[in-house]
Design a protein around this motif. Structure first.
Motif, PDB file in Angstrom:
ATOM      1  N   PHE A 257      40.296  23.624  44.929  1.00 29.89           N
ATOM      2  CA  PHE A 257      39.038  24.541  44.321  1.00 29.89           C
ATOM      3  C   PHE A 257      38.634  23.904  43.672  1.00 29.89           C
ATOM      4  N   GLN A 258      36.919  24.547  44.251  1.00 27.82           N
ATOM      5  CA  GLN A 258      35.998  24.683  42.838  1.00 27.82           C
ATOM      6  C   GLN A 258      35.831  25.843  42.575  1.00 27.82           C
ATOM      7  N   LEU A 259      35.465  26.177  41.656  1.00 29.47           N
ATOM      8  CA  LEU A 259      35.704  27.534  40.695  1.00 29.47           C
ATOM      9  C   LEU A 259      34.829  28.166  39.988  1.00 29.47           C
ATOM     10  N   LYS A 260      33.430  28.528  39.825  1.00 32.04           N
ATOM     11  CA  LYS A 260      33.145  29.210  38.852  1.00 32.04           C
ATOM     12  C   LYS A 260      33.686  30.141  37.663  1.00 32.04           C
ATOM     13  N   MET A 261      34.254  29.602  36.733  1.00 33.92           N
ATOM     14  CA  MET A 261      34.827  30.531  35.272  1.00 33.92           C
ATOM     15  C   MET A 261      33.767  30.769  34.239  1.00 33.92           C
ATOM     16  N   SER A 262      33.099  32.305  34.319  1.00 34.89           N
ATOM     17  CA  SER A 262      31.922  33.538  33.683  1.00 34.89           C
ATOM     18  C   SER A 262      32.454  34.061  32.828  1.00 34.89           C
ATOM     19  N   MET A 263      32.107  34.104  31.922  1.00 32.97           N
ATOM     20  CA  MET A 263      32.154  34.476  30.747  1.00 32.97           C
ATOM     21  C   MET A 263      31.517  36.125  30.633  1.00 32.97           C
ATOM     22  N   ALA A 264      32.260  37.254  30.484  1.00 40.63           N
ATOM     23  CA  ALA A 264      31.154  37.911  31.112  1.00 40.63           C
ATOM     24  C   ALA A 264      31.149  38.914  30.224  1.00 40.63           C
ATOM     25  N   GLY A 265      29.700  39.740  30.015  1.00 39.18           N
ATOM     26  CA  GLY A 265      29.321  40.392  28.279  1.00 39.18           C
ATOM     27  C   GLY A 265      28.554  39.573  27.511  1.00 39.18           C
ATOM     28  N   VAL A 266      28.833  37.950  27.974  1.00 36.69           N
ATOM     29  CA  VAL A 266      28.380  37.555  26.675  1.00 36.69           C
ATOM     30  C   VAL A 266      26.837  36.698  26.939  1.00 36.69           C
ATOM     31  N   ARG A 267      25.877  36.843  26.220  1.00 33.23           N
ATOM     32  CA  ARG A 267      24.674  35.840  26.635  1.00 33.23           C
ATOM     33  C   ARG A 267      24.217  35.435  25.089  1.00 33.23           C
ATOM     34  N   PRO A 268      23.648  34.774  25.030  1.00 33.56           N
ATOM     35  CA  PRO A 268      23.261  33.815  26.606  1.00 33.56           C
ATOM     36  C   PRO A 268      24.685  33.532  27.041  1.00 33.56           C
ATOM     37  N   PRO A 269      24.909  33.003  28.544  1.00 36.33           N
ATOM     38  CA  PRO A 269      25.764  32.035  29.775  1.00 36.33           C
ATOM     39  C   PRO A 269      26.628  31.808  29.242  1.00 36.33           C
ATOM     40  N   VAL A 270      28.009  31.357  29.074  1.00 39.34           N
ATOM     41  CA  VAL A 270      29.176  30.783  28.816  1.00 39.34           C
ATOM     42  C   VAL A 270      30.179  30.744  30.097  1.00 39.34           C
TER      43      VAL A 270
ATOM     44  N   ARG B  31      31.688  27.518  32.955  1.00 36.99           N
ATOM     45  CA  ARG B  31      32.119  25.987  33.427  1.00 36.99           C
ATOM     46  C   ARG B  31      32.743  26.082  34.788  1.00 36.99           C
ATOM     47  N   ARG B  32      32.275  25.248  35.919  1.00 37.66           N
ATOM     48  CA  ARG B  32      32.532  24.820  37.204  1.00 37.66           C
ATOM     49  C   ARG B  32      33.459  24.089  36.858  1.00 37.66           C
ATOM     50  N   VAL B  33      34.512  23.849  38.012  1.00 35.00           N
ATOM     51  CA  VAL B  33      36.415  23.204  37.155  1.00 35.00           C
ATOM     52  C   VAL B  33      36.900  22.583  38.893  1.00 35.00           C
ATOM     53  N   LEU B  34      37.354  21.515  38.859  1.00 36.41           N
ATOM     54  CA  LEU B  34      37.824  21.313  39.970  1.00 36.41           C
ATOM     55  C   LEU B  34      39.310  21.663  40.299  1.00 36.41           C
ATOM     56  N   VAL B  35      40.341  22.643  41.213  1.00 30.83           N
ATOM     57  CA  VAL B  35      41.650  22.415  40.468  1.00 30.83           C
ATOM     58  C   VAL B  35      42.382  22.154  41.665  1.00 30.83           C
ATOM     59  N   PRO B  36      43.864  20.828  41.665  1.00 31.20           N
ATOM     60  CA  PRO B  36      44.478  21.227  43.202  1.00 31.20           C
ATOM     61  C   PRO B  36      44.476  23.275  43.467  1.00 31.20           C
ATOM     62  N   GLY B  37      44.667  23.275  44.906  1.00 28.49           N
ATOM     63  CA  GLY B  37      44.998  24.524  45.927  1.00 28.49           C
ATOM     64  C   GLY B  37      46.075  25.152  45.275  1.00 28.49           C
ATOM     65  N   GLY B  38      47.132  23.673  45.056  1.00 29.79           N
ATOM     66  CA  GLY B  38      48.672  24.079  44.776  1.00 29.79           C
ATOM     67  C   GLY B  38      48.883  24.106  42.927  1.00 29.79           C
ATOM     68  N   TYR B  39      48.416  24.305  42.526  1.00 31.83           N
ATOM     69  CA  TYR B  39      48.392  24.715  41.147  1.00 31.83           C
ATOM     70  C   TYR B  39      48.527  26.067  41.277  1.00 31.83           C
ATOM     71  N   THR B  40      50.149  26.432  40.195  1.00 34.92           N
ATOM     72  CA  THR B  40      51.200  27.557  39.970  1.00 34.92           C
ATOM     73  C   THR B  40      49.597  28.763  39.088  1.00 34.92           C
ATOM     74  N   LEU B  41      49.492  29.803  39.667  1.00 33.91           N
ATOM     75  CA  LEU B  41      48.348  30.815  37.916  1.00 33.91           C
ATOM     76  C   LEU B  41      48.682  30.202  36.883  1.00 33.91           C
ATOM     77  N   ASP B  42      50.057  30.514  36.544  1.00 38.17           N
ATOM     78  CA  ASP B  42      50.445  29.624  34.724  1.00 38.17           C
ATOM     79  C   ASP B  42      49.763  28.247  34.208  1.00 38.17           C
ATOM     80  N   ARG B  43      49.237  27.666  35.266  1.00 31.77           N
ATOM     81  CA  ARG B  43      48.872  25.959  35.551  1.00 31.77           C
ATOM     82  C   ARG B  43      47.556  26.295  35.779  1.00 31.77           C
ATOM     83  N   LEU B  44      47.095  27.579  36.427  1.00 33.37           N
ATOM     84  CA  LEU B  44      45.161  27.618  36.195  1.00 33.37           C
ATOM     85  C   LEU B  44      44.883  28.316  34.532  1.00 33.37           C
ATOM     86  N   HIS B  45      46.227  29.107  34.434  1.00 30.53           N
ATOM     87  CA  HIS B  45      45.521  29.692  32.932  1.00 30.53           C
ATOM     88  C   HIS B  45      45.428  28.525  32.226  1.00 30.53           C
ATOM     89  N   ARG B  46      46.392  27.225  32.086  1.00 30.98           N
ATOM     90  CA  ARG B  46      45.896  26.551  31.387  1.00 30.98           C
ATOM     91  C   ARG B  46      45.027  26.106  31.062  1.00 30.98           C
TER      92      ARG B  46
END
Length: 181
Positions: free
Chosen positions: A6-19, A21-36
Motif C-alpha cells: 500500500f502506498q500511503l500519503k500521511m499529512s498532518m491536518a492543521g499544520v502550515r507549512p505542510p508536513v 510523508r509518502r510510505v510503502l507498507v505491506p497490506g498485511g500489516y496490522t493497525l498497531d504496526r501501521l501505528h509504529r
C-alpha cells in the motif's frame, strides 16, 4: 499469492507549512504496526495515546478501564479495512490532538527485491512532542523564525539546537522504519 503493498500519503491536518510523508507498507500489516510506521515516519516518540478512524469505526489500544470504545488494532489488518482510494484518520496525543489524514494512493504487488516499509518522500520535520498541537507549533515556528521574538531564545532552547523545521530525510526515515516496524 504475491504480497500487496500500500502506498500511503500521511499529512498532518492543521499544520502550515505542510508536513507529510509518502510510505510503502505491506497490506498485511496490522493497525498497531501501521501505528509504529506513522510514529517513525513522522518523527514522534510514541509517548501518547492514538487511534485510527476508518469508515466511522475507531481502532487503537483497548482501554482497560473501558472509557474509550476502541476496537483492538492488533486484530485488524490494513488490507481488510481499506483499499486504493480510501481515506482515514490517525490521531496522536489526545491532549495536543495531532490529526493525520491518510490516503491510500495505490495498491501494487511487492517488488521481491525491495524491503518494506519504505519512505518514498515527505516534507518538513515533524513538530516536537508536547508543543501544544497545531496552534502551539505555529507559535514555535514564529518564535524560531524571528530572533527578536520575545520567546525566541526560550523556544530555541526548548526545541533544541538541532531542530530544523525544514529538514526531512527519506533515507533516515526508511532506516528507522526497517529497524522498528
Amino acid at each position: 499469492m504475491p504480497r500487496q503493498i500500500f502506498q500511503l500519503k500521511m499529512s498532518m491536518a492543521g499544520v502550515r507549512p505542510p508536513v507529510w510523508r509518502r510510505v510503502l507498507v505491506p497490506g498485511g500489516y496490522t493497525l498497531d504496526r501501521l501505528h509504529r510506521v506513522v510514529q517513525h515516519a513522522m518523527g514522534w516518540r510514541d509517548c501518547h495515546l492514538h487511534s485510527f478512524e476508518i469508515d466511522g469505526l475507531q481502532y487503537g489500544e483497548p482501554d482497560p478501564d473501558g472509557e474509550l470504545a476502541l476496537r483492538d488494532e492488533l486484530d485488524v489488518r490494513l488490507d481488510a479495512v481499506v483499499g486504493k482510494g480510501s481515506r482515514f484518520r490517525y490521531t496522536y496525543d489526545f491532549g495536543d490532538w495531532w490529526e493525520h489524514d491518510v490516503v491510500v494512493e495505490d495498491v501494487c504487488t511487492a517488488d521481491p527485491d525491495e524491503r518494506y516499509p519504505l519512505c518514498l518522500h515527505g516534507e518538513r520535520a515533524c513538530p516536537p512532542e508536547d508543543v501544544g498541537g497545531p496552534s502551539g507549533y505555529a507559535v514555535l515556528l514564529a518564535a524560531l523564525a524571528d530572533p527578536t521574538h520575545p520567546e525566541h531564545r526560550m523556544m530555541r532552547e526548548w526545541a533544541g539546537p538541532g531542530f530544523d523545521p525544514d529538514a526531512f530525510h527519506a533515507t533516515r526515515v526508511t532506516t528507522l522504519l526497517r529497524r522498528f516496524c
